[in-house]
Design an enzyme around this catalytic site. Sequence first.
Site, PDB file in Angstrom:
ATOM      1  N   ASP A  76     -98.562 -32.108  34.403  1.00 13.95           N
ATOM      2  CA  ASP A  76     -97.287 -32.268  33.701  1.00 13.95           C
ATOM      3  C   ASP A  76     -96.266 -32.992  34.585  1.00 13.95           C
ATOM      4  O   ASP A  76     -96.409 -33.049  35.813  1.00 13.95           O
ATOM      5  CB  ASP A  76     -96.728 -30.908  33.246  1.00 13.95           C
ATOM      6  CG  ASP A  76     -96.531 -29.917  34.385  1.00 13.95           C
ATOM      7  OD1 ASP A  76     -97.371 -29.889  35.304  1.00 13.95           O
ATOM      8  OD2 ASP A  76     -95.527 -29.177  34.363  1.00 13.95           O
ATOM      9  N   ASP A 107     -95.306 -37.794  41.530  1.00 16.80           N
ATOM     10  CA  ASP A 107     -95.339 -36.328  41.348  1.00 16.80           C
ATOM     11  C   ASP A 107     -96.020 -35.991  40.042  1.00 16.80           C
ATOM     12  O   ASP A 107     -95.370 -35.913  39.024  1.00 16.80           O
ATOM     13  CB  ASP A 107     -93.906 -35.791  41.390  1.00 16.80           C
ATOM     14  CG  ASP A 107     -93.847 -34.273  41.293  1.00 16.80           C
ATOM     15  OD1 ASP A 107     -94.894 -33.619  41.369  1.00 16.80           O
ATOM     16  OD2 ASP A 107     -92.738 -33.750  41.121  1.00 16.80           O
ATOM     17  N   GLU A 140     -96.478 -26.680  35.914  1.00 17.90           N
ATOM     18  CA  GLU A 140     -95.934 -26.516  37.264  1.00 17.90           C
ATOM     19  C   GLU A 140     -94.444 -26.785  37.278  1.00 17.90           C
ATOM     20  O   GLU A 140     -93.681 -26.092  37.946  1.00 17.90           O
ATOM     21  CB  GLU A 140     -96.645 -27.454  38.246  1.00 17.90           C
ATOM     22  CG  GLU A 140     -96.432 -27.079  39.705  1.00 17.90           C
ATOM     23  CD  GLU A 140     -95.173 -27.654  40.326  1.00 17.90           C
ATOM     24  OE1 GLU A 140     -94.750 -27.163  41.383  1.00 17.90           O
ATOM     25  OE2 GLU A 140     -94.585 -28.598  39.753  1.00 17.90           O
ATOM     26  N   HIS A 355     -88.945 -37.089  40.425  1.00 18.88           N
ATOM     27  CA  HIS A 355     -87.976 -36.563  39.449  1.00 18.88           C
ATOM     28  C   HIS A 355     -86.841 -37.556  39.145  1.00 18.88           C
ATOM     29  O   HIS A 355     -85.924 -37.233  38.392  1.00 18.88           O
ATOM     30  CB  HIS A 355     -87.371 -35.214  39.900  1.00 18.88           C
ATOM     31  CG  HIS A 355     -88.383 -34.096  39.961  1.00 18.88           C
ATOM     32  ND1 HIS A 355     -88.040 -32.774  39.844  1.00 18.88           N
ATOM     33  CD2 HIS A 355     -89.722 -34.112  40.113  1.00 18.88           C
ATOM     34  CE1 HIS A 355     -89.138 -32.010  39.945  1.00 18.88           C
ATOM     35  NE2 HIS A 355     -90.159 -32.816  40.107  1.00 18.88           N
TER      36      HIS A 355
HETATM   37 ZN   LIG Z   1     -95.087 -31.787  41.584  1.00 17.70          ZN
END
Ligand SMILES: [Zn+2]
Length: 383
Positions: A76, A107, A140, A355
């Site tokens: 995810d 990520d 996560e 992010h």
């Molecule tokens: Zn991560």
Amino acid sequence: MTEYPDHQGGPTRALLEQMIACASVTPEDAGCSQLISNALTPLGFSCEHFDAGGVHNTWLRIGNRAPLFVFAGHTDVVPPGPLERWTSPPFEPTERDGLLYGRGAADMKSGLCAMVTATRRFLEREKLDGSIAFLLTSDEEGPARHGTRHVMQQLLARDVRPDFAVVGEASSVEALGDRIMIGRRGSLNLRLRVDGRQGHVAYPHRVDNPIHRISRAMAELANEHWDDGDDDFPPTTFQVSNLNAGTGATNVVPGSAEALCNFRHSPVTSATTLMARSERIIAKHCPDYIAEWSVSGDPFVTQRGSLTRAASEAIRSVTGLIPEFSTGGGTSDARFITPAGTQVIEIGPINASIHQIDEHVRVADLDPLARIYEDVLRRLIAG
Ligand SMILES: [Zn+2]
């Protein structure tokens, strides 16, 4: 699937482009773990699912013997944010100036794809003396209740205990392999409500101002020296993240005030100790308060041993760097694996853009990352 030479990312890049195209915003897996199963089952991996609470979890394994080496990670990604701020669409992998852009590029879809490449090459070149497994979750970046924690509970119920685990989180700072994570600090949350007595600002003898009280408590908590940390951990820190009070009027003292606070702490000071010390400070300033505590992660650290040594040597042989061992940053799913007695570390690409808008990974790092993982396997479970 497009084919790339290794210096342009090789098979890792080809799989990564497919993975980025899956819009797997938490808790969606969006077909990512199927892509990984499709790559691993032809190599002889068995595939099982441990779905729970709407979360898709996958466990792939080859071999029946110890030691059990686990590659762990999440499929995810965090939401892309405002689409118009992305230079190219977040779920369309796009290369510009040697960087591959897309949500999840760093990520941590590149880590997962490099693990697949590493495993395939290892099995082609070496004799497996042990087992390799992949633990994949799509929970996560969210509450993390039904993901890795759930899978580990199921595995432990069958007495399956991984000996080693490598999590593919983006651990590097400026160059691939310059840092690996060997643990994480604990995270402890406090929601504090302080009650006073509401009234007119012009009549201070008739009010008890909760803003004044909570401010004094916050100031003392922020200035407190909690501990000195230790060899693996920096000193414990305290931050206020929200402070709310007031009616909106300039002439009214409110009846209550509320703060949200967070501790990041080392194992030197336990969550229980932090709670007790904090409440002593709060009670000095606020006779009437309600403190609600929640632990979002206990601190953990992996003992230096065969896994940290193998990782260090693998990174040095592929990149020439000697990695720093760190426990900084936020929490990660590694915290759910260490309680099984597993040695766990995190190795992944540069984390600068995770992010963020325009998340990316260096194309030139993709094949070296796969070689690092392959070298770790060779040092631990080659026959
Ligand atoms: Zn991560």
